[in-house]
Write an enzyme that holds these catalytic residues in place. Structure first.
Site, PDB file in Angstrom:
ATOM      1  N   ASP A 167       0.831  -1.210   0.000  1.00 11.93           N
ATOM      2  CA  ASP A 167       0.000   0.000   0.000  1.00 11.93           C
ATOM      3  C   ASP A 167       0.861   1.254   0.000  1.00 11.93           C
ATOM      4  O   ASP A 167       0.493   2.285  -0.560  1.00 11.93           O
ATOM      5  CB  ASP A 167      -0.907  -0.025   1.239  1.00 11.93           C
ATOM      6  N   HIS A 205      -8.400  -0.016   8.948  1.00 12.15           N
ATOM      7  CA  HIS A 205      -7.349   0.551   8.093  1.00 12.15           C
ATOM      8  C   HIS A 205      -7.582   2.059   8.043  1.00 12.15           C
ATOM      9  O   HIS A 205      -8.408   2.547   7.289  1.00 12.15           O
ATOM     10  CB  HIS A 205      -7.468  -0.077   6.698  1.00 12.15           C
ATOM     11  N   HIS A 263      -6.423   6.112   7.765  1.00 11.32           N
ATOM     12  CA  HIS A 263      -5.479   7.053   7.162  1.00 11.32           C
ATOM     13  C   HIS A 263      -5.419   8.308   8.026  1.00 11.32           C
ATOM     14  O   HIS A 263      -6.416   8.711   8.625  1.00 11.32           O
ATOM     15  CB  HIS A 263      -5.908   7.391   5.735  1.00 11.32           C
ATOM     16  N   CYS A 283      -3.269   8.361  -0.259  1.00 13.89           N
ATOM     17  CA  CYS A 283      -4.417   7.987  -1.063  1.00 13.89           C
ATOM     18  C   CYS A 283      -4.589   9.059  -2.131  1.00 13.89           C
ATOM     19  O   CYS A 283      -4.698  10.239  -1.810  1.00 13.89           O
ATOM     20  CB  CYS A 283      -5.675   7.900  -0.218  1.00 13.89           C
TER      21      CYS A 283
END
Ligand code: MG
Length: 313
Positions: A24, A216, A218, A249
């Site tokens: 990622d 998950h 951010h 992202c």
């Protein structure tokens, strides 16, 4: 240096960190990172105590050129008892490549919203879930572990607010399909702790045990650790993080992305929640990579541990 353990009642004794940095994190790097550097990073992460390291993705190489070396990297992974190296697979072609490369754990990537499914996966939500059905079924028959990611669980850049019911419904479908674990993603980083508590309650009320849920987060809006604390207070014991805070992202408003594994470990160490991770070794691995990438790690803990001021009274 340590500053003592100060426990909070009601937290789990241990948390499993699902390290996503090599996949990622690095997938967002504009410059190609040599396969040998990725393999060395993974070796250092495992040596620091991380036992689940998501290493790459078997997407079509033209989509993510950075991960086009998935086969070569798979051949370089160090074997360690109890260490798992999940890989992302988008479809049956990806699954076949992953199995041929020796993968024993895979992850599929779904969305809580129609807009993100269409923009990122190029399909309707239903169509994307239908694509995963044979992937998950085949993987499970091969004895391969399967996790599902769900993007945009707390907000979507096109749809705005996301109803808990939508997340609950997609979670249910993925678990019914045979996924063992679902990772609820705050892809654009907009969640706040009360939202996390409410969503996890809705998921639990729908009959999904917390052992099958991961989170998950951010850090785009600086909420990732607060949200993590809310999640583990709600019984979640698997938390995704990225060494050194690698990766962002492309749909979020700033480049700040994944929760840094070091920031997570600092908080859990202070709470007395075991992770098995040696923070000093982990931060050293992130500094080593940051030197290679040519820019400092965005992790506050990596920065603090690197600062000479840490040594003075
Ligand atoms: Mg992420």
């Amino acid at each position: 240096m340590t500053y003592g353990v100060h426990a909070v009642p009601g937290l789990p004794a241990s948390v499993r960190i699902w390290e996503v940095g090599p996949r990622d994190g690095l997938q967002n790097e504009a410059r190609a990172v040599p396969t040998e550097v990725k393999a060395e990073l993974i070796r250092r992460l495992v040596a620091a105590g991380l036992s689940t390291v998501e290493v790459t993705s078997f997407v079509a190489p033209r989509w993510v050129p950075q991960l086009a070396d998935a086969e070569r990297l798979s051949a370089l992974l160090p074997w360690h008892e109890g260490v798992r190296y999940p890989v992302l697979v988008p479809n049956m072609v990806g699954l076949e490549r992953a199995l041929a490369a020796g993968a024993r754990d895979i992850a599929v990537f779904a969305s809580a919203t129609e807009a993100f499914a269409r923009r990122n996966l190029n399909r309707s939500l239903d169509e994307s879930l239908a694509t995963f059905d044979p992937v998950v079924g085949t993987a499970r028959r091969e004895g391969v572990g399967v996790r599902a990611y769900i993007s945009m669980c707390f907000g979507d850049p096109w749809e705005g607010q996301v109803a808990a019911a939508a997340v609950v419904a997609v979670t249910r479908r993925l678990l019914d399909m045979g996924c063992e674990e679902v990772s609820l993603g705050d892809t654009i980083g907009v969640a706040t702790p009360g939202h996390v508590t409410a969503l996890l309650k809705a998921v639990g009320d729908a009959g999904t045990p917390s052992e099958r849920i991961a989170v998950h987060f951010h850090d785009t809006y600086g909420q990732a650790l607060a949200n993590t604390l809310a999640a583990i207070q709600a019984g979640v014991t698997t938390v995704d993080a990225s060494a050194g805070g690698l990766g962002g992202c492309p749909y979020a408003r700033s480049a700040t992305g994944n929760l840094a594994t070091e920031d997570l470990v600092w908080m859990l160490d202070g709470l007395g929640v075991a992770t098995g991770v040696d923070l000093t070794a982990l931060a050293a691995a992130s500094r080593w990579l940051a030197d290679i990438l040519g820019r400092p790690s965005p992790s506050r803990v990596v920065q603090a541990l690197s600062s000479p001021a840490e040594d003075s009274p």
